[in-house]
Design a protein around this motif. Structure first.
Motif, PDB file in Angstrom:
ATOM      1  N   GLN A  56       1.034  -1.321   0.014  1.00 21.03           N
ATOM      2  CA  GLN A  56       0.219  -0.005  -0.048  1.00 21.03           C
ATOM      3  C   GLN A  56       0.890   1.208   0.081  1.00 21.03           C
ATOM      4  O   GLN A  56       0.566   2.066  -0.563  1.00 21.03           O
ATOM      5  CB  GLN A  56      -0.757  -0.181   1.107  1.00 21.03           C
ATOM      6  N   LEU A  60       1.200   4.080  -2.649  1.00 19.59           N
ATOM      7  CA  LEU A  60       0.946   5.632  -2.303  1.00 19.59           C
ATOM      8  C   LEU A  60       2.097   6.405  -3.006  1.00 19.59           C
ATOM      9  O   LEU A  60       2.039   7.541  -3.469  1.00 19.59           O
ATOM     10  CB  LEU A  60       0.912   5.767  -1.004  1.00 19.59           C
ATOM     11  N   GLN A 145      -1.646  12.899   4.887  1.00 19.70           N
ATOM     12  CA  GLN A 145      -2.819  12.407   5.344  1.00 19.70           C
ATOM     13  C   GLN A 145      -3.273  11.149   4.949  1.00 19.70           C
ATOM     14  O   GLN A 145      -3.637  10.172   5.714  1.00 19.70           O
ATOM     15  CB  GLN A 145      -3.841  13.202   4.938  1.00 19.70           C
ATOM     16  N   GLU A 146      -2.735  10.883   3.653  1.00 16.18           N
ATOM     17  CA  GLU A 146      -3.091   9.347   3.224  1.00 16.18           C
ATOM     18  C   GLU A 146      -2.067   8.392   3.845  1.00 16.18           C
ATOM     19  O   GLU A 146      -2.382   7.154   4.243  1.00 16.18           O
ATOM     20  CB  GLU A 146      -2.796   9.223   1.629  1.00 16.18           C
ATOM     21  N   GLN A 149      -3.146   7.355   7.352  1.00 16.14           N
ATOM     22  CA  GLN A 149      -4.205   6.315   7.337  1.00 16.14           C
ATOM     23  C   GLN A 149      -3.610   5.110   7.022  1.00 16.14           C
ATOM     24  O   GLN A 149      -4.430   4.196   7.587  1.00 16.14           O
ATOM     25  CB  GLN A 149      -5.197   6.638   6.227  1.00 16.14           C
TER      26      GLN A 149
END
Length: 239
Positions: A56, A60, A145-146, A149
């Motif tokens: 992930q 990103l 921000q991502e 998370q």
């Protein structure tokens, strides 16, 4: 093209290993005094590292690196010569070198190798995997921000910090040694090189306070960011 995620780089610089590491050793079974099999540090640490969602994070980073001009500017700073020298400065601190040596020793004694950290390496391709990627980036703030998370900071800490569920003596010792690095972190951040690189990162748009809070929480130096009672390990800083 290979790249370590920005915050992973900041976190791992305290425990980074040189490119040349020991070869993978055959498993060694260690038994405690009562004859039961003792905890295996290599397997336990691998279990912690495997909780990092590399796939992930890789997606990103690739999305932003290929499509976001602001993030590309940040990466140029991260890959600059001053940043490289700063990371070397961190790695050359006596306390950090001592931690590296201890981890290497414990990994080899338990049949492992520092190569387990290669799992954290991100491999970035130069083309968008999906055409919509160019429409979903939103600058450095969007990346941060991502990232928070995706990156399981609380889970990683819970696996390292001694508790009713984490009773491994070697992981507990690793945690104690990580906590003891707080003065080192504050020393290098306050150095001229540290001020220069953090100032440059802030200039291009990085939320330095957010990164600092994440690092401090991850290593047990602070709880403030995550809304739980704060505590201080400073009374137990010893090697």
């Amino acid at each position: 093209m290979r790249f370590y995620g920005l915050t992973l780089l900041a976190l791992s610089c305290l425990v980074a290993f040189p490119g040349s590491t020991a070869v993978q050793l055959a498993p060694i079974r260690v038994f405690s005094a009562n004859g039961t099999q003792a905890s295996n540090f290599a397997l336990e640490l691998r279990g912690v590292i495997r909780q990092v969602p590399v796939d992930q994070l890789e997606k990103l980073v690739q999305t932003y690196l290929l499509n976001d001009a602001e993030f590309q500017g940040l990466i140029r700073v991260v890959n600059s010569l001053p940043a490289y020298r700063f990371i070397r400065q961190v790695g050359n601190q006596p306390e950090v070198r001592q931690l590296q040596q201890w981890i290497t020793q414990q990994l080899i004694l338990s049949g492992g190798s520092p190569k387990i950290f290669e799992y954290l390496e991100l491999e970035i391709k130069i083309f968008n995997k999906y055409p919509y990627w160019s429409q979903i980036v939103s600058g450095i703030q969007g990346f941060q921000q991502e990232f928070v998370q995706i990156y399981p900071v609380q889970l990683i800490r819970s696996l390292l910090e001694p508790s009713s569920t984490q009773t491994s003596p070697l992981l507990s010792e690793l945690w104690r040694r990580l906590v003891a690095l707080r003065p080192v972190y504050e020393r290098v951040i306050a150095s001229p090189q540290g001020k220069a690189i953090t100032g440059e990162l802030q200039r291009v748009g990085l939320d330095i306070n957010g990164v600092d809070s994440l690092i401090r929480y991850q290593f047990g130096w602070s709880n403030a960011t995550w809304g739980v009672p704060s505590y201080d390990y400073s009374d137990n800083l010893y090697y």
